[in-house]
Design a protein around this motif. Sequence first.
Motif, PDB file in Angstrom:
ATOM      1  N   GLN A 113       0.835  -1.206   0.000  1.00  0.00           N
ATOM      2  CA  GLN A 113       0.000   0.000   0.000  1.00  0.00           C
ATOM      3  C   GLN A 113       0.866   1.251   0.000  1.00  0.00           C
ATOM      4  O   GLN A 113       1.908   1.302   0.649  1.00  0.00           O
ATOM      5  CB  GLN A 113      -0.889  -0.012   1.247  1.00  0.00           C
ATOM      6  CG  GLN A 113      -1.718   1.260   1.446  1.00  0.00           C
ATOM      7  CD  GLN A 113      -2.620   1.167   2.654  1.00  0.00           C
ATOM      8  OE1 GLN A 113      -3.351   0.189   2.828  1.00  0.00           O
ATOM      9  NE2 GLN A 113      -2.568   2.169   3.515  1.00  0.00           N
ATOM     10  N   ASN A 114       0.404   2.279  -0.702  1.00  0.00           N
ATOM     11  CA  ASN A 114       1.039   3.594  -0.577  1.00  0.00           C
ATOM     12  C   ASN A 114      -0.037   4.666  -0.547  1.00  0.00           C
ATOM     13  O   ASN A 114      -1.207   4.368  -0.279  1.00  0.00           O
ATOM     14  CB  ASN A 114       2.073   3.807  -1.701  1.00  0.00           C
ATOM     15  CG  ASN A 114       1.450   3.831  -3.080  1.00  0.00           C
ATOM     16  OD1 ASN A 114       0.231   4.004  -3.219  1.00  0.00           O
ATOM     17  ND2 ASN A 114       2.258   3.671  -4.100  1.00  0.00           N
ATOM     18  N   ASP A 115       0.353   5.912  -0.799  1.00  0.00           N
ATOM     19  CA  ASP A 115      -0.620   7.002  -0.706  1.00  0.00           C
ATOM     20  C   ASP A 115      -1.627   6.993  -1.846  1.00  0.00           C
ATOM     21  O   ASP A 115      -2.638   7.689  -1.777  1.00  0.00           O
ATOM     22  CB  ASP A 115       0.096   8.366  -0.598  1.00  0.00           C
ATOM     23  CG  ASP A 115       1.229   8.514  -1.598  1.00  0.00           C
ATOM     24  OD1 ASP A 115       1.395   7.629  -2.465  1.00  0.00           O
ATOM     25  OD2 ASP A 115       1.958   9.518  -1.515  1.00  0.00           O
ATOM     26  N   ALA A 116      -1.378   6.209  -2.877  1.00  0.00           N
ATOM     27  CA  ALA A 116      -2.307   6.167  -4.013  1.00  0.00           C
ATOM     28  C   ALA A 116      -3.374   5.088  -3.867  1.00  0.00           C
ATOM     29  O   ALA A 116      -4.502   5.262  -4.311  1.00  0.00           O
ATOM     30  CB  ALA A 116      -1.528   5.950  -5.312  1.00  0.00           C
ATOM     31  N   GLY A 117      -3.006   3.960  -3.256  1.00  0.00           N
ATOM     32  CA  GLY A 117      -3.991   2.888  -3.150  1.00  0.00           C
ATOM     33  C   GLY A 117      -3.423   1.617  -2.561  1.00  0.00           C
ATOM     34  O   GLY A 117      -2.328   1.611  -2.000  1.00  0.00           O
ATOM     35  N   GLY A 118      -4.186   0.540  -2.692  1.00  0.00           N
ATOM     36  CA  GLY A 118      -3.805  -0.752  -2.133  1.00  0.00           C
ATOM     37  C   GLY A 118      -3.029  -1.580  -3.143  1.00  0.00           C
ATOM     38  O   GLY A 118      -2.980  -1.261  -4.323  1.00  0.00           O
ATOM     39  N   ASP A 125      -7.294  -4.470   0.721  1.00  0.00           N
ATOM     40  CA  ASP A 125      -6.985  -3.459  -0.287  1.00  0.00           C
ATOM     41  C   ASP A 125      -7.858  -2.242  -0.017  1.00  0.00           C
ATOM     42  O   ASP A 125      -9.085  -2.330  -0.035  1.00  0.00           O
ATOM     43  CB  ASP A 125      -7.271  -4.054  -1.668  1.00  0.00           C
ATOM     44  CG  ASP A 125      -7.060  -3.068  -2.810  1.00  0.00           C
ATOM     45  OD1 ASP A 125      -6.844  -1.873  -2.548  1.00  0.00           O
ATOM     46  OD2 ASP A 125      -7.113  -3.506  -3.966  1.00  0.00           O
ATOM     47  N   SER A 126      -7.219  -1.112   0.221  1.00  0.00           N
ATOM     48  CA  SER A 126      -7.924   0.124   0.585  1.00  0.00           C
ATOM     49  C   SER A 126      -8.825   0.629  -0.524  1.00  0.00           C
ATOM     50  O   SER A 126      -9.727   1.406  -0.282  1.00  0.00           O
ATOM     51  CB  SER A 126      -6.889   1.205   0.896  1.00  0.00           C
ATOM     52  OG  SER A 126      -6.125   1.484  -0.262  1.00  0.00           O
ATOM     53  N   GLY A 127      -8.583   0.220  -1.766  1.00  0.00           N
ATOM     54  CA  GLY A 127      -9.220   0.907  -2.891  1.00  0.00           C
ATOM     55  C   GLY A 127      -8.429   2.154  -3.238  1.00  0.00           C
ATOM     56  O   GLY A 127      -7.439   2.489  -2.575  1.00  0.00           O
ATOM     57  N   ALA A 129      -7.165   5.634  -3.212  1.00  0.00           N
ATOM     58  CA  ALA A 129      -7.180   6.682  -2.190  1.00  0.00           C
ATOM     59  C   ALA A 129      -7.323   8.057  -2.848  1.00  0.00           C
ATOM     60  O   ALA A 129      -7.299   8.178  -4.071  1.00  0.00           O
ATOM     61  CB  ALA A 129      -5.900   6.616  -1.352  1.00  0.00           C
ATOM     62  N   PHE A 131      -5.294  10.647  -2.978  1.00  0.00           N
ATOM     63  CA  PHE A 131      -4.142  11.041  -3.804  1.00  0.00           C
ATOM     64  C   PHE A 131      -4.100  10.193  -5.071  1.00  0.00           C
ATOM     65  O   PHE A 131      -3.671  10.659  -6.128  1.00  0.00           O
ATOM     66  CB  PHE A 131      -2.838  10.917  -3.012  1.00  0.00           C
ATOM     67  CG  PHE A 131      -1.624  11.350  -3.787  1.00  0.00           C
ATOM     68  CD1 PHE A 131      -1.530  12.636  -4.285  1.00  0.00           C
ATOM     69  CD2 PHE A 131      -0.576  10.462  -4.030  1.00  0.00           C
ATOM     70  CE1 PHE A 131      -0.415  13.050  -5.010  1.00  0.00           C
ATOM     71  CE2 PHE A 131       0.544  10.862  -4.749  1.00  0.00           C
ATOM     72  CZ  PHE A 131       0.620  12.158  -5.240  1.00  0.00           C
TER      73      PHE A 131
END
Lengths: 321, 335
Positions: A113-118, A125-127, A129, A131
Amino acid sequence: MLIDGLQCGYFNRDVFTMLKEGGFTCVTSTLGFWEGSQASLDAIGRWRRMARANADLMLIARTAADIEHAHETGRVAFLLGFQNSTLFDGRIDYVELFADLGVRVVQLTYNNQNDAGGSCYEASDSGLARFGRELIREMNNVGILVDLSHVGDRTTLDAIEFSEKPVAISHANAASLFPHKRNKSDRVLKALAEHGGVIGCATYRNITPENACQSVRGWCEMVARTVEIAGIDHVAIGTDEGHSNTQADLDWMRSGHWTRGVDYGAGSAARPGKVPKPEWLQRTSDLAKVRQGLLDVGFSESERDKILFGNWLRVYREVFR
Amino acid sequence: MTTATNTALTRRITVDALGFPHPSREMIERWHAGGVSCLNTCVTIWGTTDETLSLIGRWHRVATENADIMALAKSVSDIEKIADSGRVALVLGFQNTSPVGHDIELFRAFRALGVCIMQLTYNLQNHIGAGCWEELDSGIASQFGRKAIAEMNEVGILIDVSHCGDRTTLEAIDLSAKPVAITHGNPRDYVGTSGFGTHRLRSTEAIKACAARGGVIGLSPNPHMLKNRAETTLAEFCDMVHWTLDLVGIDHVGIGSDYCPGHPPGTRRFWRYGTWSRDNISQVIAEPGEAWQDWMKTTADFQVLRHGLERSGLSPEDTDKIMGGNFMRLFRETF
């Protein structure tokens, strides 16, 4: 023409010569996995130096027309690619700056994961994001192709929906043909196709069915099954071939600076290190075998050409500016 | 020093669990004048590793050049010594893990430079978890996030979840082997919504979980997070303190001013929109400035909180806990 949507490793005159002799028209190279903006600038600098020193063999392409020009002048075109969006350091303004420097393909996330997504190896998985949405909008605007290969399924689906330009899964296979976290579900592949995107079928043994590693026919049959899922206009090649990578390079790709432990990436405890190249692809230039191989499994010449280069060129024309 | 005197001293220490002054004498004078003996001094929100090193360097210089009113503290005993000498102990902290990025070794490196407190995320998602402005929050990332929490526990960095998303907040509290802080955040169920959005306020579930694991919630007099904004009275602020005390008891409530003075014009906008967006973000209802309420215009008025709390019926001993004793106990357990 022959276009490979992803390679990595060490590029030099020998590799350029080999790729030229193998009939490659265009290759997306990997300039970074975890690096921030400064190290990414270094990598671009190195590529520019290589391009100057090997201008008889290759060039750095910014547009589909550059790729055609390389083809006409008997050279290999390279697209500058990154397998993570860390090169932007969270700064939306850097997207345009790196595009101006010639970067054309950027993967949103790499394994974690990073600031863009999972990402594909996260337990959840965050989906996409906030950013991540900003990034895609900006990449659409400045002409950088969004790559979703190592991205998690949920973020991948979000990104396909959100992007106003076609996106790529530059190097992966269908998970229904070879179940692996790095491979993509039929749902993802159908959504990708609906939005005009392209998947580059890989030859990396950790994510490729065994029979597709055994023979060129087996690999071409895998491509045919992928076409059944995504359609003939949405399947291409993205080998994930690595040039001269050592165990230390593999360790960097997998463990970066984020862990002191062992991370196997696409491998496993049973298969921890470098994996053998497919039997039919001992040298990257052997990829030329698929020209005939794709015909042998039933594709027409025009269908084969879409897989070899046409689908990538269409996406590049739609995305690059 | 015996444990008994140690504890007595600790009780007298006034802690501001979060401030973000521009690095200068003039700004720290406001905490000094307010009798604050320990300040979690935010160094950065979005800084990269090298930008942050430069800012830490600047704080070291400011502290050295103004040693009559301040000093950097890297431990609880440093805080006690500095406080005892009538100066402000600056504990360096980050409101984001952007200086660490995804490098596990940098927690120890920054700790060695005096950074004792790190908020996991600031409003947005990063390699560790999600922030309170994300619509989606999948909790602490299984890859780097879990390792980061274990590492912060190991090297003695207090985890702060003030700006984290709800799920990330709860998972951080649960995963951390040490108590976790909400250095500056007011209760959502008491306040309603804030100038920074509803989710910037902390849920009752999170406040209870934080306290249950030994953590401390820093309530903030920042008007943008108060029920009636700058119209809020001191008595109403104290009512919020009592509401929270009813929820978690006397040992888990402190003060985090969230007072951020001295920065050049446009800095607040940068904190919120950072470098990550080209748009005007609707999350911030107004552009919060520095106009604080009459009863607390700056942290030079910090002790007004003590008087207010005592007037509201708290004993001097309980007031001491809120004004600093609870955070000192938490620092002792985590640094």
